[in-house]
Scaffold this motif. Structure first.
Motif, short mmCIF file in Angstrom:
data_model
loop_
_atom_site.label_atom_id
_atom_site.label_comp_id
_atom_site.label_asym_id
_atom_site.label_seq_id
_atom_site.Cartn_x
_atom_site.Cartn_y
_atom_site.Cartn_z
N GLN A 1 0.88 -1.29 -0.02
CA GLN A 1 0.01 0.09 -0.01
C GLN A 1 0.98 1.03 0.09
N VAL A 2 0.39 2.33 -0.53
CA VAL A 2 0.96 3.68 -0.49
C VAL A 2 -0.11 4.50 0.23
N GLN A 3 0.48 5.49 0.70
CA GLN A 3 -0.28 6.78 1.43
C GLN A 3 0.32 7.84 0.72
N LEU A 4 -0.56 8.75 0.73
CA LEU A 4 -0.28 9.95 0.20
C LEU A 4 -0.74 11.14 1.20
N VAL A 5 0.01 12.07 1.75
CA VAL A 5 -0.45 12.85 2.89
C VAL A 5 -0.24 14.23 2.24
N GLU A 6 -1.18 15.08 2.39
CA GLU A 6 -1.16 16.38 1.73
C GLU A 6 -1.17 17.47 2.81
N PHE A 7 -0.63 18.39 2.66
CA PHE A 7 -0.42 19.75 3.61
C PHE A 7 -0.49 20.95 2.83
N GLY A 8 -1.12 22.07 3.44
CA GLY A 8 -0.98 23.28 3.14
C GLY A 8 -2.28 24.06 2.67
N GLY A 9 -3.36 23.31 2.67
CA GLY A 9 -4.79 24.01 2.44
C GLY A 9 -5.13 24.87 3.38
N ALA A 24 4.48 10.81 -0.61
CA ALA A 24 4.14 9.61 -0.74
C ALA A 24 5.30 8.84 -0.07
N SER A 25 4.43 7.65 0.76
CA SER A 25 5.35 6.71 1.18
C SER A 25 4.75 5.10 1.23
N GLY A 26 5.45 4.30 1.38
CA GLY A 26 4.83 3.12 1.42
C GLY A 26 5.65 1.87 0.54
N SER A 27 4.71 1.24 -0.18
CA SER A 27 5.49 0.32 -0.92
C SER A 27 5.65 0.89 -2.26
N ILE A 28 6.78 1.59 -2.53
CA ILE A 28 6.96 2.28 -3.63
C ILE A 28 8.29 1.75 -4.41
N ARG A 29 8.18 1.24 -5.67
CA ARG A 29 9.42 0.91 -6.38
C ARG A 29 9.83 2.01 -7.20
N SER A 30 8.94 2.88 -7.80
CA SER A 30 9.25 4.05 -8.44
C SER A 30 7.98 4.88 -8.72
N ILE A 31 8.08 6.17 -8.82
CA ILE A 31 6.73 6.94 -9.01
C ILE A 31 6.79 7.70 -10.60
N ASN A 32 5.91 7.21 -11.24
CA ASN A 32 5.94 7.69 -12.70
C ASN A 32 5.48 9.25 -13.01
N ALA A 33 4.37 9.60 -12.12
CA ALA A 33 3.88 10.91 -12.06
C ALA A 33 3.46 11.41 -10.78
N MET A 34 3.36 12.56 -10.48
CA MET A 34 2.22 13.16 -9.42
C MET A 34 1.75 14.17 -9.60
N GLY A 35 0.82 14.35 -9.16
CA GLY A 35 -0.08 15.64 -9.65
C GLY A 35 -1.02 16.03 -8.70
N TRP A 36 -1.77 17.32 -8.98
CA TRP A 36 -2.92 17.69 -8.09
C TRP A 36 -3.96 18.13 -8.90
N TYR A 37 -5.10 17.38 -8.52
CA TYR A 37 -6.38 17.45 -8.91
C TYR A 37 -7.40 18.50 -7.94
N ASP A 99 0.98 8.11 -9.57
CA ASP A 99 1.16 6.88 -10.38
C ASP A 99 2.27 6.27 -10.02
N VAL A 100 2.07 4.97 -9.30
CA VAL A 100 3.26 4.33 -8.78
C VAL A 100 3.41 3.02 -9.15
N PHE A 101 4.72 2.69 -8.98
CA PHE A 101 5.00 1.46 -9.68
C PHE A 101 5.58 0.71 -8.41
N GLN A 102 5.01 -0.46 -8.26
CA GLN A 102 5.35 -1.28 -6.88
C GLN A 102 5.92 -2.56 -7.32
N TRP A 103 6.37 -3.29 -6.44
CA TRP A 103 7.13 -4.63 -6.41
C TRP A 103 6.06 -5.77 -6.49
N PRO A 104 6.17 -6.58 -7.54
CA PRO A 104 7.16 -6.68 -8.43
C PRO A 104 6.98 -5.92 -9.80
N MET A 105 5.85 -5.97 -10.15
CA MET A 105 5.78 -5.23 -11.55
C MET A 105 4.15 -4.77 -11.57
#
Length: 121
Positions: A1-9, A24-37, A99-105
């Motif tokens: 699992q991956v957790q995203l914690v936001e600050f600053g509102g 972002a924290s947790g089970s992350i192999r790499s991150i492809n992209a991050m963004g705000w909606y 948009d997160v890549f996690q182990w293994p694929m």
């Protein structure tokens, strides 16, 4: 699992600035992209800005282009959104997306819990 914690509102006067951060924290192999909606009452969630982690390419909504900057810190898996010249129509709940890549694929999209941004006229 991956957790995203936001600050600053918060509450800001029109014409002011604010900075949103997301970690972002947790089970992350790499991150492809991050963004705000964002999602305003009665409206659909829309893209504000996103960034490709590998090369820093950015994409902005026309409504914020020129007054917003998105940046990333790869080592810390964080993304920040600096917004200036804020307008009442920027009022919304802002969500971080990763948009997160996690182990293994595995590749998966994660969302933060949202942070309220209110711009007073």
């Amino acid at each position: 699992q991956v957790q995203l914690v936001e600050f600053g509102g918060g509450l800001v006067q029109a014409g002011g600035s604010l900075r949103l951060s997301c970690a972002a924290s947790g089970s992350i192999r790499s991150i492809n992209a991050m963004g705000w909606y964002r999602q305003a009452p009665g409206k659909q969630r829309e893209l504000v800005a996103d960034i490709i982690v590998s090369d820093g390419r950015t994409n902005y909504a026309d409504s914020v282009k020129g007054r917003s900057t998105i940046s990333r810190d790869d080592a810390k898996n964080t993304v920040a959104l600096q917004m200036n010249s804020l307008k009442p129509e920027d009022t919304a709940v802002y969500y971080c997306k990763a948009d997160v890549f996690q182990w293994p694929m595995t590749r998966k999209i994660y969302w933060g819990q949202g942070t309220q941004v209110t711009i007073s006229a």
